[in-house]
Design a protein around this motif. Sequence first.
Motif, PDB file in Angstrom:
ATOM      1  N   VAL A 222       0.840  -1.192   0.000  1.00 56.28           N
ATOM      2  CA  VAL A 222       0.000   0.000   0.000  1.00 56.28           C
ATOM      3  C   VAL A 222       0.876   1.244   0.000  1.00 56.28           C
ATOM      4  CG1 VAL A 222      -1.580   1.365   1.428  1.00 56.28           C
ATOM      5  CG2 VAL A 222      -2.039  -1.064   1.048  1.00 56.28           C
ATOM      6  N   TRP A 226       0.974   4.084  -2.955  1.00 51.60           N
ATOM      7  CA  TRP A 226       0.556   5.444  -2.607  1.00 51.60           C
ATOM      8  C   TRP A 226       1.687   6.438  -2.889  1.00 51.60           C
ATOM      9  CZ3 TRP A 226       1.044   8.108   2.584  1.00 51.60           C
ATOM     10  CH2 TRP A 226       0.247   9.258   2.637  1.00 51.60           C
ATOM     11  N   PHE A 241      -3.630   5.554  -6.082  1.00 51.28           N
ATOM     12  CA  PHE A 241      -2.820   4.335  -5.893  1.00 51.28           C
ATOM     13  C   PHE A 241      -2.291   3.739  -7.205  1.00 51.28           C
ATOM     14  CE2 PHE A 241      -5.761   4.359  -2.200  1.00 51.28           C
ATOM     15  CZ  PHE A 241      -4.836   4.344  -1.160  1.00 51.28           C
ATOM     16  N   THR A 247      -4.728  -1.974  -6.951  1.00 49.84           N
ATOM     17  CA  THR A 247      -5.568  -0.852  -6.522  1.00 49.84           C
ATOM     18  C   THR A 247      -7.042  -1.251  -6.527  1.00 49.84           C
ATOM     19  OG1 THR A 247      -3.951   0.716  -7.366  1.00 49.84           O
ATOM     20  CG2 THR A 247      -6.180   1.556  -7.003  1.00 49.84           C
ATOM     21  N   ILE A 250      -7.575  -2.850  -3.302  1.00 44.62           N
ATOM     22  CA  ILE A 250      -7.634  -1.840  -2.234  1.00 44.62           C
ATOM     23  C   ILE A 250      -9.022  -1.187  -2.203  1.00 44.62           C
ATOM     24  CG2 ILE A 250      -6.781   0.461  -1.593  1.00 44.62           C
ATOM     25  CD1 ILE A 250      -3.980  -0.456  -2.539  1.00 44.62           C
ATOM     26  N   LEU A 300      -3.603  -5.641   3.478  1.00 46.13           N
ATOM     27  CA  LEU A 300      -4.702  -4.668   3.417  1.00 46.13           C
ATOM     28  C   LEU A 300      -5.108  -4.151   4.805  1.00 46.13           C
ATOM     29  CD1 LEU A 300      -6.791  -6.611   0.752  1.00 46.13           C
ATOM     30  CD2 LEU A 300      -5.466  -4.503   0.360  1.00 46.13           C
TER      31      LEU A 300
END
Length: 531
Positions: A222, A226, A241, A247, A250, A300
């Motif tokens: 992540v 990012w 992302f 993504t 996510i 996650l």
Amino acid sequence: LAAVGLGAAQAATPPYLRKQGSATQLIVDDQPFLLLGGELHNSSASSLDYLESLWPALAAAEVNTVLAPVEWDQIEPVEGRFDFTVLDGMLKQARAHNTRLVLLWFGAWKNSMSTYAPAWVKKDTQRFPRARTRAGVPQEILTPFAPATLAADSAAFRALLSHLKQADTRHTVLMVQVENEIGMLPEVRDYSAAANAAWRAPVPAALTSYLAAHKATLQPGVRAAWEAQGSRTGGSWAEVFGDTIETEEIFQAWHYAAFVESLTAAGKAAYPLPMYVNVALNRPGKRPGEYPSAGPLPHLFDIWKPGAPSVDVIAIDTYFPNFMHWARQFKRPDNPLFVPEGDQADRADAGADAFYAIGEHDAFGFSPFAIDDVKDGKYSLPQAYRVLKQLSPVINQHQGNGRMHGFKAPMSYEGVVDTAPQMVNMGGYTLKVSFNAPWEKLEPSEVRNRGGLVIQTGDDEFIVAGKGLTINFTGADGAQVGIEKAVEGSYQNGRWREGRWMNGDETHQGRHIGLRADAYTIQRVKLYRYR
Ligand code: N0T
């Protein structure tokens, strides 16, 4: 006056989670409770006659808690009309067998699918729309992007918790699991019209501000995604992302979490029991969409934690040989270790896993799946539970204080056992913990069944428990260490009862502490130093 008396008898607060040092304890009737449980097969608690037949096996399994489903389709066959007959019967049976319960809410999702939704939900795809594949094919999966579905699931969940609040003043139910192993299959995300619109919408500030505030501890995937986009605080999911399949996972995770957050908050508003989500782990090398995606997996956590802050625990379901590798990732300052499922129930190393989870990571509970299959007390799990129950007051006292460690030989995903001794410092001592005695030549398959825990109870005093461990003590400052006294024994109602004094061959003439390899046992050990 009678009313006052009755009130006093039931005055204990409902179960809750409380921090002790770096640990989190489950407090039941005002006392820490070490949950030694097992989860039933999915359909076992749907019939009271069937459940009744299981109690002899559950008693032999030595569980103090049973994890059992509550089905949405069974409690709300007609919208707004609730039937808690099976649940009430389950409470009655559990009490009669002196066992606690954790209830699993099989609501909108159970293992990706939505098979536990009542027929009036399943059949009304206008009101309760389905998730769709990229090609537009509707699935037996409710979309999380439908407010009506959230409202219906929440109404049922709230009704369940309200019922428990009045039907369970004895606190038979300790916790509630919200849904079951949420995760998207066969594709990484939902491609229904509502989902596609949400995909183009801005990323909620609640997520980006969490990421900004937790920069130092973000999970690598992540964080990299990012940062590669410039650590943006606004924009679409693809802008914040990157436009990748990761993504999309996510994105889906955030929306599952948001659904679960509302559901959990609705339940807690009725009756605030501790609540957790469980997760199916992903196999190495699989891409999002190839495993149940977007669940509360370690990669996650940074999405689920801000997405579902009312959820107390992200719990690990463990069906892979590298249990230790995964367990370590679930014990975090913001997450205690709880194992509500795993394939250990009838495995020979189940006991060793339990000792490791509780001893090394302060797990407040351990509860493999398919407990119905443990049909007598000769399995590894009940043998370990018998000893862990005796020790639970001492374990509870030492949770989170850094004076407890757990040991097991780690195994890789492919099943290769690392048989090397493990070194650990405790107080002024260095412990070398081996999984074989110096004269033993063992197959790795035998080594993996061994394990245990050590608690330092005084400057020179230790409790050592488990199976097949050999422990050498040296002074952390280089001093020589001798064994003043080592005694095997048991705790009966919290009181220590001495058994054999261990000396001679049993300590290899004073060289080490050795736990029997054919049973789980406890030894209390007093050491001294000399020069
Ligand atoms: C579990 C159980 C139950 C060898 C499967 C595990 C339970 C659910 N899913 O029996 O259905 O309700 O939560 C999935 C793990 C599969 C990995 C198998 C690796």
